[in-house]
Design a protein around this motif. Structure first.
Motif, PDB file in Angstrom:
ATOM      1  N   LEU A 186       1.021  -1.145   0.064  1.00  0.00           N
ATOM      2  CA  LEU A 186      -0.086  -0.096  -0.001  1.00  0.00           C
ATOM      3  C   LEU A 186       0.742   1.198  -0.084  1.00  0.00           C
ATOM      4  N   HIS A 187       0.609   2.234  -0.919  1.00  0.00           N
ATOM      5  CA  HIS A 187       1.235   3.319  -0.841  1.00  0.00           C
ATOM      6  C   HIS A 187       0.287   4.708  -1.122  1.00  0.00           C
ATOM      7  N   HIS A 188       0.708   5.824  -0.435  1.00  0.00           N
ATOM      8  CA  HIS A 188      -0.048   6.891  -0.688  1.00  0.00           C
ATOM      9  C   HIS A 188       0.510   7.679  -1.455  1.00  0.00           C
ATOM     10  N   THR A 189      -0.101   8.232  -2.630  1.00  0.00           N
ATOM     11  CA  THR A 189       0.272   8.936  -3.758  1.00  0.00           C
ATOM     12  C   THR A 189      -0.158  10.322  -3.881  1.00  0.00           C
ATOM     13  N   ASP A 190       0.138  11.132  -4.950  1.00  0.00           N
ATOM     14  CA  ASP A 190      -0.644  12.184  -5.284  1.00  0.00           C
ATOM     15  C   ASP A 190      -1.850  12.384  -5.281  1.00  0.00           C
ATOM     16  N   LYS A 191      -2.166  11.177  -5.970  1.00  0.00           N
ATOM     17  CA  LYS A 191      -3.719  11.025  -6.411  1.00  0.00           C
ATOM     18  C   LYS A 191      -4.619  10.140  -5.592  1.00  0.00           C
ATOM     19  N   GLY A 192      -4.103   9.804  -4.241  1.00  0.00           N
ATOM     20  CA  GLY A 192      -4.669   8.939  -3.476  1.00  0.00           C
ATOM     21  C   GLY A 192      -3.889   7.807  -2.717  1.00  0.00           C
ATOM     22  N   TRP A 193      -4.285   6.567  -3.328  1.00  0.00           N
ATOM     23  CA  TRP A 193      -3.733   5.225  -2.725  1.00  0.00           C
ATOM     24  C   TRP A 193      -3.377   4.237  -4.057  1.00  0.00           C
ATOM     25  N   THR A 194      -2.581   3.519  -3.868  1.00  0.00           N
ATOM     26  CA  THR A 194      -2.213   2.582  -4.881  1.00  0.00           C
ATOM     27  C   THR A 194      -1.762   1.329  -4.115  1.00  0.00           C
ATOM     28  N   PHE A 195      -2.269   0.274  -4.341  1.00  0.00           N
ATOM     29  CA  PHE A 195      -1.976  -0.982  -3.728  1.00  0.00           C
ATOM     30  C   PHE A 195      -1.777  -2.178  -5.022  1.00  0.00           C
ATOM     31  N   ARG A 196      -0.702  -2.879  -4.472  1.00  0.00           N
ATOM     32  CA  ARG A 196      -0.349  -3.900  -5.609  1.00  0.00           C
ATOM     33  C   ARG A 196      -0.023  -5.459  -4.653  1.00  0.00           C
ATOM     34  N   GLU A 197      -0.351  -6.405  -5.172  1.00  0.00           N
ATOM     35  CA  GLU A 197       0.121  -7.748  -4.665  1.00  0.00           C
ATOM     36  C   GLU A 197       0.453  -8.820  -5.692  1.00  0.00           C
ATOM     37  N   TRP A 198       1.523  -9.424  -5.592  1.00  0.00           N
ATOM     38  CA  TRP A 198       1.887 -10.650  -6.494  1.00  0.00           C
ATOM     39  C   TRP A 198       1.148 -11.837  -5.955  1.00  0.00           C
ATOM     40  N   ALA A 199       0.086 -12.292  -6.751  1.00  0.00           N
ATOM     41  CA  ALA A 199      -0.599 -13.634  -6.437  1.00  0.00           C
ATOM     42  C   ALA A 199      -1.100 -14.292  -7.478  1.00  0.00           C
ATOM     43  N   PRO A 200      -0.152 -15.265  -8.383  1.00  0.00           N
ATOM     44  CA  PRO A 200      -0.464 -15.567  -9.426  1.00  0.00           C
ATOM     45  C   PRO A 200      -1.474 -16.672  -9.442  1.00  0.00           C
ATOM     46  N   ASN A 201      -1.969 -17.403  -8.493  1.00  0.00           N
ATOM     47  CA  ASN A 201      -2.769 -18.490  -8.252  1.00  0.00           C
ATOM     48  C   ASN A 201      -4.164 -17.768  -7.975  1.00  0.00           C
ATOM     49  N   ALA A 202      -4.323 -16.495  -7.562  1.00  0.00           N
ATOM     50  CA  ALA A 202      -5.419 -15.792  -7.273  1.00  0.00           C
ATOM     51  C   ALA A 202      -6.504 -15.729  -8.455  1.00  0.00           C
ATOM     52  N   THR A 203      -7.773 -15.833  -8.187  1.00  0.00           N
ATOM     53  CA  THR A 203      -8.678 -15.488  -9.223  1.00  0.00           C
ATOM     54  C   THR A 203      -9.349 -14.213  -9.033  1.00  0.00           C
ATOM     55  N   ALA A 204      -9.453 -13.710  -7.912  1.00  0.00           N
ATOM     56  CA  ALA A 204     -10.132 -12.435  -7.545  1.00  0.00           C
ATOM     57  C   ALA A 204      -9.554 -12.002  -6.152  1.00  0.00           C
ATOM     58  N   ILE A 205      -9.259 -10.725  -5.746  1.00  0.00           N
ATOM     59  CA  ILE A 205      -8.830  -9.963  -4.836  1.00  0.00           C
ATOM     60  C   ILE A 205      -9.444  -8.827  -4.633  1.00  0.00           C
ATOM     61  N   TYR A 206     -10.041  -8.679  -3.217  1.00  0.00           N
ATOM     62  CA  TYR A 206     -10.572  -7.511  -2.784  1.00  0.00           C
ATOM     63  C   TYR A 206     -10.032  -6.924  -1.360  1.00  0.00           C
ATOM     64  N   LEU A 207      -9.931  -5.613  -1.290  1.00  0.00           N
ATOM     65  CA  LEU A 207      -9.239  -5.083  -0.248  1.00  0.00           C
ATOM     66  C   LEU A 207     -10.630  -4.967   0.840  1.00  0.00           C
TER      67      LEU A 207
END
Length: 669
Positions: A53-74
């Motif tokens: 999770l990173h705070h940016t000038d535009k808000g928030w960006t979140f990234r994750e490495w999960a090659p086996n996932a079919t869907a991800i929710y925060l």
């Protein structure tokens, strides 16, 4: 690679294994090119700036490495822990990465959150692998990630710190058990109460355990779940930064006990089954689980895992200003067997095909990266097998650690205390043990670390005195057992610390003979903190013998540090006599004399040393350190000429050396 590497030139016995050594070296070179291309490893190891999770000038960006996932929710406080479409991540094309961009108002500092991950045939809540802040609910004991974006983040006052560690004198410590009270200590309490003690005692570096977040406090920090999150048990990330900054202002280097040898098996808190793939981060099959540690073994052959671990090293260096790392469990990483049940009797045992070349490559790249990020950084390997080249420079064909732990030394002290009568202690054997090391690799010598203080083991002081510490450790009330223990405790430390070729380590409290063992709160002890603390009031009490030991340790450390780069000077044996149990050696202008004989004192015992005038600078028998004060240390000692040795400019130094004592003399210019 036709050129013979220096580690082979320095040790001809390695010549038969030249192909294996050069092969490992080339493997690291090739892997670095594969990962970084024309850039540097430091450019590559920036996953912490992309994932999580990173705070940016535009808000928030979140990234994750999960090659086996079919869907991800925060999910979190910001959406009532529901699977809102607005918080659903999108999969990045042609990768196993997922991401989401959110407006500023989507979340705020302090919000708790997790991932809800779906995969073929299942789903589960997970803490992000790259989370930098993880907290535990006091009531439910559930762990969650936490948004950490304070309005006034901590700013380091000392921007650049250059460690003055010649020699390196390490004070190994644990934040939680560093206070006298029966509780979990904090970063702030450590900064306020313990740092001044460390500086006063003369140590120039602290090595902090249990920093990376771990679900079970009793694991001593070795079952890590969140590798980028400093343990919230002790306080906030900003409070850890303030601790490190303050240590730097006081002249102390700060290294971290980093755990990249394995990970906790927990699935909800850790990486054990991150997106329905038990082997996303870990080896397949039988190699996935560590047979002795009930933990999981990283797959160092995966580039994504290398990215994760190398980024982790860079993160702690840059974000928190750590000065380096002590890598835990290196032996376990090096061998398919994890070193279990192996004797390591010959060089063949290091090059017989039973080594994990992927792990060797990772350790080599980690050292190269760390020193790219900070050329002054310190890296130490906790390794018991004696793998050649571990602490040799990469360009020489080594793995690039600055130091390796001399794990033979504490084992030796335990062995002779347990198995031999005092009359059978042989100074020649002791001297060989504390100086037995590869000439091209620096070591950290130590008598005992946290390992020897745990339940099921005993510290040196407890092996020597045991229950008599409870009844005869008040000044003036010592019995023979206590007197013996006090004397040998000092002598063992002096012999170990004064023969270093790299550095010396002490675990907090052991310098003053901390009583009893370390036992973290657990079901078996009623979740008690009684033995998960340090009883500083004992060494602060002028009526107790602990003060003798603490004062001696401080005097010893200051003496060793008074000789700049003493670790680089030759340790020259002057004399040993196993019958008398006497040992003498010199380093530069210092002469060290030990009489381990439990009953015999010697008058006019002579040694051949460079001619001159010698003054006593440290004596274990000094009354100030709990000795008997049999010698007058204020009297200068002059050498006596001997025509037989005139051409060598050596003369006889004759001393009175009381039984079970050691003295250090300095030649005057």
């Amino acid at each position: 690679m036709d050129e013979v590497l220096n580690i082979i030139k320095n040790d001809p016995w390695l010549a038969p294994y030249q192909d294996a050594i050069t092969g490992r070296h080339q493997h690291a070179i090739d892997k670095e090119k594969e990962l970084a291309g024309k850039k540097t490893l430091s450019d590559f190891a920036t996953g912490h700036l992309y994932f999580g999770l990173h705070h940016t000038d535009k808000g928030w960006t979140f990234r994750e490495w999960a090659p086996n996932a079919t869907a991800i929710y925060l999910i979190g406080d910001f959406n009532d822990w529901t699977e809102s479409p607005k918080f659903k991540l999108k999969k990045v094309k042609n990768s196993g990465n997922w991401e989401i961009n959110l407006p500023e108002k989507a979340m705020k500092h302090g919000d708790l959150y997790k991932l809800k991950v779906y995969w073929e045939g299942g789903c589960g809540e997970r803490i992000p692998a790259w989370a930098t802040r993880v907290v535990q609910d006091d009531n439910t004991k559930i762990f969650s990630a936490q948004v950490w974006n304070p309005s006034k983040p901590y700013k380091f006052k000392k921007k650049v710190f250059t460690p003055n560690v010649s020699p390196l004198m390490i004070y190994e410590c644990h934040i939680g058990m560093a206070q006298d009270a029966e509780k979990v200590g904090t970063y702030n309490e450590f900064r306020e109460n313990i740092l001044p003690r460390v500086v006063k005692d003369g140590y120039n570096c602290i090595q902090i355990m249990a920093i990376q977040e771990h679900p079970y406090y009793g694991s001593f920090g070795y079952h890590v779940s969140s590798f980028f999150a400093p343990s919230s048990r002790f306080g906030t990330p900003d409070e850890l930064k303030q601790l490190i900054d303050t240590a730097h202002q006081m002249g102390l280097a700060v290294i971290m006990d980093i755990v990249h040898s394995h990970a906790v098996k927990n699935e909800v808190e850790g990486l054990g089954n991150f997106a329905g793939d038990p082997c996303q981060y870990f080896y397949q099959g039988d190699r996935r689980e560590h047979p002795a540690w009930d933990s999981l073994c990283f797959d160092y052959g995966k580039n994504e895992v290398l990215h994760f671990l190398l980024s982790n090293c860079k993160y702690w260096l840059e974000e928190f200003h750590f000065d380096g790392f002590r890598f835990d469990g290196v032996t376990s990483m090096l061998y398919y067997s994890h070193g279990l049940g192996e004797a390591f009797c010959s060089y063949e045992d290091y090059f017989n095909g039973h080594q994990d070349d992927n792990a060797i490559c990772y350790l080599t790249l980690a050292n190269k990266l760390i020193h790219q990020v900070n050329p002054r950084a310190i890296t130490i390997a906790e390794e018991v097998s004696g793998m050649p080249g571990l602490a040799a420079p990469f360009d020489d064909g080594g793995y690039g650690f600055d130091y390796r732990m001399a794990m033979n030394i504490p084992d030796y002290w335990i062995k002779i205390i347990k198995e031999r009568k005092d009359e059978d202690w042989k100074p020649s054997s002791m001297f060989w043990e504390v100086t037995n090391r590869r000439k091209d690799e620096k070591t950290i010598s130590y008598c005992e670390s946290h390992d020897q203080a745990l339940v099921g083991d005993k510290t040196i002081i407890f092996r020597l005195i045991d229950a008599d510490m409870y009844w005869h450790f008040r000044k003036g009330d010592e019995n023979g057992v206590a007197e013996r223990g006090i004397a040998l405790h000092k002598m063992i430390r002096l012999l170990t610390a004064s023969t270093i070729n790299g550095g010396y380590l002490n675990f907090m409290g052991n310098e003053f003979g901390h009583p009893e063992w370390i036992d973290f709160p657990r079901e078996g002890n009623g979740w008690s903190y009684k033995y998960a603390r340090r009883q500083w009031h004992l060494v602060d009490d002028p009526s107790l013998c602990y003060q003798y030991l603490g004062d001696f340790d401080s005097a010893m450390v200051h003496l060793i540090e008074s000789v700049k780069n003493i670790q680089k000077t030759d340790v020259i044996e002057v004399w040993h006599n196993d019958g008398d149990q006497v040992l003498a050696y010199r380093r530069k202008d210092l002469v060290f004399v030990f009489n381990f004989n439990p009953t015999r004192s010697f008058t006019d015992y002579g040694f051949l040393v460079p001619r001159g005038e010698y003054h006593v600078v440290l004596n274990t028998d000094n009354k100030a350190f709990g000795g008997f004060g049999f010698s007058d240390d204020s009297i200068p000692h002059f050498t006596c000429a001997d025509p037989l040795y005139a051409k060598d400019k050596k003369e006889w130094l004759k001393l009175y050396i009381p039984a079970r004592s050691a003295v250090v003399l300095k030649r005057q210019k």
